[in-house]
Write a protein that holds these residues in place. Structure first.
Motif, PDB file in Angstrom:
ATOM      1  N   ALA A  73       9.035  37.670   4.749  1.00 64.09           N
ATOM      2  CA  ALA A  73       8.934  38.797   3.813  1.00 64.09           C
ATOM      3  C   ALA A  73       7.522  38.886   3.236  1.00 64.09           C
ATOM      4  CB  ALA A  73       9.965  38.644   2.696  1.00 64.09           C
ATOM      5  N   ALA A  74       6.923  37.745   2.929  1.00 63.40           N
ATOM      6  CA  ALA A  74       5.553  37.743   2.408  1.00 63.40           C
ATOM      7  C   ALA A  74       4.577  38.236   3.470  1.00 63.40           C
ATOM      8  CB  ALA A  74       5.174  36.341   1.936  1.00 63.40           C
ATOM      9  N   LEU A  75       4.729  37.774   4.704  1.00 67.94           N
ATOM     10  CA  LEU A  75       3.856  38.239   5.799  1.00 67.94           C
ATOM     11  C   LEU A  75       4.017  39.736   6.032  1.00 67.94           C
ATOM     12  CD1 LEU A  75       4.161  35.380   8.454  1.00 67.94           C
ATOM     13  CD2 LEU A  75       2.114  36.031   7.179  1.00 67.94           C
ATOM     14  N   LYS A  76       5.242  40.226   5.957  1.00 70.34           N
ATOM     15  CA  LYS A  76       5.505  41.658   6.158  1.00 70.34           C
ATOM     16  C   LYS A  76       4.833  42.485   5.062  1.00 70.34           C
ATOM     17  CE  LYS A  76       9.304  44.937   6.737  1.00 70.34           C
ATOM     18  NZ  LYS A  76      10.775  45.082   6.742  1.00 70.34           N
ATOM     19  N   ALA A  77       4.923  42.036   3.817  1.00 73.69           N
ATOM     20  CA  ALA A  77       4.286  42.752   2.706  1.00 73.69           C
ATOM     21  C   ALA A  77       2.767  42.780   2.884  1.00 73.69           C
ATOM     22  CB  ALA A  77       4.662  42.103   1.377  1.00 73.69           C
ATOM     23  N   ALA A  78       2.198  41.679   3.330  1.00 73.97           N
ATOM     24  CA  ALA A  78       0.750  41.617   3.548  1.00 73.97           C
ATOM     25  C   ALA A  78       0.337  42.518   4.703  1.00 73.97           C
ATOM     26  CB  ALA A  78       0.321  40.179   3.813  1.00 73.97           C
ATOM     27  N   LYS A  79       1.105  42.489   5.765  1.00 73.65           N
ATOM     28  CA  LYS A  79       0.790  43.307   6.945  1.00 73.65           C
ATOM     29  C   LYS A  79       0.834  44.791   6.598  1.00 73.65           C
ATOM     30  CE  LYS A  79       1.916  43.826  11.820  1.00 73.65           C
ATOM     31  NZ  LYS A  79       2.758  43.364  12.921  1.00 73.65           N
ATOM     32  N   LYS A  80       1.795  45.161   5.761  1.00 76.18           N
ATOM     33  CA  LYS A  80       1.934  46.556   5.337  1.00 76.18           C
ATOM     34  C   LYS A  80       0.652  47.052   4.652  1.00 76.18           C
ATOM     35  CE  LYS A  80       5.909  47.883   3.591  1.00 76.18           C
ATOM     36  NZ  LYS A  80       7.034  48.137   2.665  1.00 76.18           N
ATOM     37  N   GLU A  81      -0.058  46.137   3.995  1.00 79.66           N
ATOM     38  CA  GLU A  81      -1.301  46.492   3.305  1.00 79.66           C
ATOM     39  C   GLU A  81      -2.543  46.108   4.113  1.00 79.66           C
ATOM     40  OE1 GLU A  81      -1.607  45.872  -0.871  1.00 79.66           O
ATOM     41  OE2 GLU A  81       0.576  46.026  -1.144  1.00 79.66           O
ATOM     42  N   GLY A  82      -2.342  45.740   5.360  1.00 78.87           N
ATOM     43  CA  GLY A  82      -3.470  45.427   6.231  1.00 78.87           C
ATOM     44  C   GLY A  82      -4.152  44.096   5.932  1.00 78.87           C
ATOM     45  N   GLN A  83      -3.433  43.165   5.319  1.00 75.15           N
ATOM     46  CA  GLN A  83      -4.010  41.867   4.962  1.00 75.15           C
ATOM     47  C   GLN A  83      -3.539  40.780   5.925  1.00 75.15           C
ATOM     48  OE1 GLN A  83      -6.385  41.653   2.601  1.00 75.15           O
ATOM     49  NE2 GLN A  83      -6.101  43.874   2.421  1.00 75.15           N
ATOM     50  N   ARG A  84      -4.455  39.867   6.212  1.00 77.47           N
ATOM     51  CA  ARG A  84      -4.169  38.745   7.117  1.00 77.47           C
ATOM     52  C   ARG A  84      -4.084  37.479   6.269  1.00 77.47           C
ATOM     53  NH1 ARG A  84      -8.852  40.785  11.145  1.00 77.47           N
ATOM     54  NH2 ARG A  84      -7.696  42.562  11.958  1.00 77.47           N
ATOM     55  N   VAL A  85      -2.889  36.962   6.157  1.00 74.23           N
ATOM     56  CA  VAL A  85      -2.664  35.829   5.252  1.00 74.23           C
ATOM     57  C   VAL A  85      -1.865  34.720   5.921  1.00 74.23           C
ATOM     58  CG1 VAL A  85      -2.721  37.330   3.206  1.00 74.23           C
ATOM     59  CG2 VAL A  85      -0.517  36.794   4.290  1.00 74.23           C
ATOM     60  N   THR A  86      -1.829  33.614   5.229  1.00 71.16           N
ATOM     61  CA  THR A  86      -0.963  32.488   5.586  1.00 71.16           C
ATOM     62  C   THR A  86       0.006  32.293   4.433  1.00 71.16           C
ATOM     63  OG1 THR A  86      -2.660  31.422   6.915  1.00 71.16           O
ATOM     64  CG2 THR A  86      -0.893  30.010   6.098  1.00 71.16           C
TER      65      THR A  86
END
Length: 189
Positions: A73-86
């Motif tokens: 869910a955290a990765l999906k939220a970041a991807k939605k905003e174009g962010q690359r996170v761990t």
């Protein structure tokens, strides 16, 4: 024809026989010395020790499925905003349950996400709130494994912390924490 042993051979053979007999006798005495005297003592010593209810506690832990759900869910939220996170999820003791490195996330984000999750669960507070505590207690940052930057949130059950979600890699701790909250909130649905 009968062959006789020399005196030296007879002494050596006799010494070897005596040594073997002595070793066997000593071994038997040593074995008997460690054995209990009665069957009752043997049964008591073989029974497992049990702790009373007042001597134990019960704790709640996330399952691997729940930790995976939060991280995704955290990765999906970041991807939605174009962010690359761990994203890292740790248990109540700060042990990593899992870490998911999103596509294109920076190499520093792996350790940072774990440390943010650890810090959030350790203090049962979002790491953005803990940043402010450094002004009055700057030595907090010296505690091993901690990272006082926005991006970590605790997961609670009955107001007690049971896990931490940490996110790292976005351009600000505010964004990291937004994504970590999305992960933690996915568990409440």
């Amino acid at each position: 024809m009968k062959k006789t042993l020399s005196r030296r051979a007879r002494i050596a053979t006799g010494g070897a026989v005596l040594a073997a007999v002595a070793a066997g006798t000593f071994g038997t005495v040593a074995a008997n010395a460690s054995a209990p005297e009665s069957g009752r003592d043997s049964a008591a010593s073989a029974a497992p020790a049990t702790a009373g209810q007042r001597d134990t506690t019960t704790s709640t832990h996330l399952t691997i499925d729940a930790a995976t759900e939060a991280a995704q869910a955290a990765l999906k939220a970041a991807k939605k905003e174009g962010q690359r996170v761990t994203v890292a999820v740790v248990d109540r003791n700060g042990n990593t349950i899992l870490t998911m490195r999103g596509d294109g996330a920076g190499p520093q984000s792996y350790e940072s996400a774990e440390r943010k999750a650890f810090t959030a669960v350790s203090w049962n507070a979002p790491t953005s709130e803990l940043e402010g505590r450094l002004e009055s207690a700057p030595n907090l940052k010296d505690i091993p494994g901690t990272l006082f930057l926005g991006g970590g949130v605790p997961v609670t059950a009955g107001k007690a912390p049971i896990a931490g979600v940490g996110v790292a890699g976005a351009p600000s701790g505010t964004l990291d924490e937004k994504f970590a909250r999305a992960g933690a909130e996915a568990l409440n649905q």
